[in-house]
Write a protein that holds these residues in place. Structure first.
Motif, short mmCIF file in Angstrom:
data_model
loop_
_atom_site.label_atom_id
_atom_site.label_comp_id
_atom_site.label_asym_id
_atom_site.label_seq_id
_atom_site.Cartn_x
_atom_site.Cartn_y
_atom_site.Cartn_z
N ASP A 111 17.94 -0.12 1.83
CA ASP A 111 18.53 1.23 1.84
C ASP A 111 17.59 2.28 1.24
O ASP A 111 17.95 3.44 1.08
CB ASP A 111 19.86 1.24 1.09
CG ASP A 111 19.71 0.94 -0.40
OD1 ASP A 111 18.58 0.59 -0.83
OD2 ASP A 111 20.71 1.05 -1.13
N LYS A 112 16.35 1.86 0.91
CA LYS A 112 15.32 2.73 0.34
C LYS A 112 15.70 3.26 -1.05
O LYS A 112 15.16 4.26 -1.52
CB LYS A 112 14.97 3.88 1.29
CG LYS A 112 14.39 3.39 2.61
CD LYS A 112 13.78 4.49 3.45
CE LYS A 112 13.14 3.91 4.70
NZ LYS A 112 12.51 4.95 5.54
N VAL A 113 16.63 2.57 -1.69
CA VAL A 113 16.94 2.77 -3.11
C VAL A 113 16.62 1.44 -3.80
O VAL A 113 17.23 0.42 -3.47
CB VAL A 113 18.41 3.15 -3.33
CG1 VAL A 113 18.71 3.25 -4.83
CG2 VAL A 113 18.74 4.46 -2.64
N PRO A 114 15.68 1.42 -4.73
CA PRO A 114 15.27 0.13 -5.29
C PRO A 114 16.28 -0.47 -6.24
O PRO A 114 17.06 0.25 -6.88
CB PRO A 114 13.97 0.48 -6.04
CG PRO A 114 14.19 1.89 -6.49
CD PRO A 114 14.94 2.54 -5.34
N GLU A 115 16.28 -1.78 -6.32
CA GLU A 115 16.96 -2.48 -7.37
C GLU A 115 15.98 -2.68 -8.54
O GLU A 115 14.77 -2.70 -8.34
CB GLU A 115 17.48 -3.85 -6.90
CG GLU A 115 18.76 -3.80 -6.08
CD GLU A 115 18.59 -3.12 -4.74
OE1 GLU A 115 19.28 -2.10 -4.51
OE2 GLU A 115 17.79 -3.60 -3.92
N ILE A 151 0.82 -1.21 0.00
CA ILE A 151 0.00 0.00 0.00
C ILE A 151 0.86 1.26 0.00
O ILE A 151 0.56 2.23 -0.71
CB ILE A 151 -0.94 0.01 1.22
CG1 ILE A 151 -1.90 -1.19 1.18
CG2 ILE A 151 -1.72 1.31 1.30
CD1 ILE A 151 -2.92 -1.15 0.08
N CYS A 152 1.92 1.29 0.78
CA CYS A 152 2.65 2.54 1.02
C CYS A 152 4.01 2.64 0.33
O CYS A 152 4.57 3.74 0.26
CB CYS A 152 2.87 2.72 2.53
SG CYS A 152 1.34 2.78 3.49
N ILE A 153 4.54 1.53 -0.18
CA ILE A 153 5.90 1.55 -0.71
C ILE A 153 5.96 1.24 -2.20
O ILE A 153 6.55 1.99 -2.99
CB ILE A 153 6.80 0.55 0.05
CG1 ILE A 153 6.78 0.82 1.56
CG2 ILE A 153 8.22 0.61 -0.49
CD1 ILE A 153 7.36 2.15 1.97
N SER A 154 5.39 0.13 -2.61
CA SER A 154 5.66 -0.42 -3.94
C SER A 154 5.25 0.50 -5.09
O SER A 154 5.88 0.49 -6.15
CB SER A 154 4.96 -1.78 -4.10
OG SER A 154 3.55 -1.62 -4.15
N GLU A 155 4.19 1.30 -4.89
CA GLU A 155 3.75 2.18 -5.96
C GLU A 155 4.68 3.37 -6.17
O GLU A 155 4.59 4.08 -7.18
CB GLU A 155 2.34 2.71 -5.65
CG GLU A 155 1.26 1.65 -5.70
CD GLU A 155 1.11 1.05 -7.09
OE1 GLU A 155 0.77 1.79 -8.03
OE2 GLU A 155 1.34 -0.17 -7.24
N ASN A 156 5.59 3.60 -5.22
CA ASN A 156 6.37 4.84 -5.23
C ASN A 156 7.81 4.69 -5.70
O ASN A 156 8.55 5.68 -5.72
CB ASN A 156 6.37 5.44 -3.82
CG ASN A 156 4.98 5.86 -3.39
OD1 ASN A 156 4.13 6.17 -4.21
ND2 ASN A 156 4.73 5.85 -2.09
N TRP A 157 8.23 3.49 -6.08
CA TRP A 157 9.63 3.32 -6.44
C TRP A 157 10.05 4.20 -7.62
O TRP A 157 11.14 4.79 -7.58
CB TRP A 157 9.95 1.85 -6.72
CG TRP A 157 10.03 1.00 -5.49
CD1 TRP A 157 9.39 -0.18 -5.26
CD2 TRP A 157 10.81 1.26 -4.31
NE1 TRP A 157 9.71 -0.67 -4.01
CE2 TRP A 157 10.59 0.20 -3.41
CE3 TRP A 157 11.66 2.28 -3.91
CZ2 TRP A 157 11.18 0.11 -2.16
CZ3 TRP A 157 12.26 2.22 -2.66
CH2 TRP A 157 12.02 1.14 -1.80
#
Length: 347
Positions: A254-258, A208-214
């Motif tokens: 690290d809040k930087v996506p791969e 809900i809160c993370i995946s849509e925002n990468w």
């Protein structure tokens, strides 16, 4: 049971991924203030969390229940998709958010999933069995779900002596006309949706809160690197006739996506993982996954396929001691390797 530790990964790879975090945050060409995925909020998030909680208190909930978040209508607001289980006859429950409320759009699919064609924002719901194909093409654009095309074909029953027919919207057609009517939908890349997240607390938060925002977290330089890589992969997939896809996932916290690129959705298909380091997008050694997807344990920062496990977040990770949590996501196939999919990176 075969389990493999992350230690086979090159030490230099892990060190580079760990060491690049601070550098990515403070690049001279970018703002020193890094956007984190949980700092971006939308009005639909809390209502969808409440709808999931409501479902989890119902008789239909089980440990096999999953959900997904995906924009099925193309209006910029994702729909909530709940999959009660993966049984053959199980349909997904679809909800949308509009005017401050969550609305029920109905049920669709089989095995707790259905196919979505992001290139033209249509849903393909197809059943194949006993020599018969039954399918419908739906659209959620401009309002409630509506059927664009319904079709059926029993060509696979020819060897059993059945009278062969091909129907579009209830009308019997020749095979050539039948194939022509379905041609706009046949060659499109599809994404299987419905079961991307389990319903553990970390998975609900992540979905809900993370995946849509990468994509929004990426710097402009990182977006350029991704678009260049994805464009090349899309061309290769198209030339090979593969249903390629990609996704973003933070494997080391690290809040930087791969960047995860899925070769195809066939059983032998694997994924490649790319990470940002020193202003470059670098491929991690090896190929991972099965059916073009990887599973990721959000609580433990472990990714896996079948009984093989890896971790780049913990250099001391020992696969034989790993215990899977209740918060799992599948990654690799959120976006198609197509023009519309790649455009999500630049939005």
């Amino acid at each position: 049971m075969k389990k493999i530790s992350s230690l086979f990964l090159l030490t230099a790879t892990v060190a580079a991924m760990t060491g690049c975090t601070e550098k990515n945050n403070g690049s001279s060409s970018e703002s020193s203030e890094k956007t984190t995925p949980d700092s971006i909020t939308y009005s639909w998030q809390t209502p969808y969390e409440e709808k999931i909680a409501e479902f989890m208190s119902s008789a239909d909930y089980s440990e096999n229940s999953c959900f997904d978040i995906l924009d099925l209508s193309g209006d910029g607001t994702p729909e909530l998709i709940i999959s009660p289980n993966s049984d053959a006859t199980t349909k997904c429950l679809i909800y949308t958010f509009n005017g401050g409320t969550v609305s029920d759009l109905g049920e669709i699919g089989n095995n707790g999933t259905f196919s979505f064609c992001p290139d033209i924002t249509v849903i393909r719901d197809e059943y194949i069995g006993s020599g018969l194909i039954l399918g419908k093409i739906y659209s959620l654009a401009d309002g409630p779900m509506k059927t664009l095309v319904s079709y059926s074909d029993n060509s696979a029953s020819a060897s059993m002596g059945a009278a062969i027919y091909h129907e579009i919207n209830g009308e019997k057609l020749s095979l050539a006309d039948y194939e022509k009517a379905l041609e706009p939908y046949s060659a499109l890349n599809t994404i299987e949706t419905g079961r991307r997240f389990t319903m553990g607390d970390k998975a609900v938060n992540y979905g809900i809160c993370i995946s849509e925002n990468w994509p929004a977290v990426l710097t402009s330089d990182q977006k350029k690197l991704c678009i260049s890589k994805l464009s090349a992969e899309a061309e290769a997939a198209a030339n090979d006739g593969r249903n390629g896809a990609f996704d973003f996932c933070d494997f080391n916290g690290d809040k930087v996506p791969e960047l995860v690129i899925s070769a195809d959705n066939t059983p032998d298909s694997t994924c490649k993982i790319y990470y940002f380091s020193g202003g470059q997008l670098t491929e991690m050694e090896g190929e991972y996954g099965k059916n073009g997807v990887l599973s990721f344990d959000i609580k433990n920062y472990v990714f896996f396929a079948d009984n093989t496990y890896w971790s780049i977040a913990n250099s001391a990770f020992i696969a034989d001691q790993y215990q899977k949590s209740d918060s799992i996501t599948e990654t690799g196939r959120k976006y198609p390797l197509s023009e519309s999919g790649i455009s999500a990176v630049s939005d």
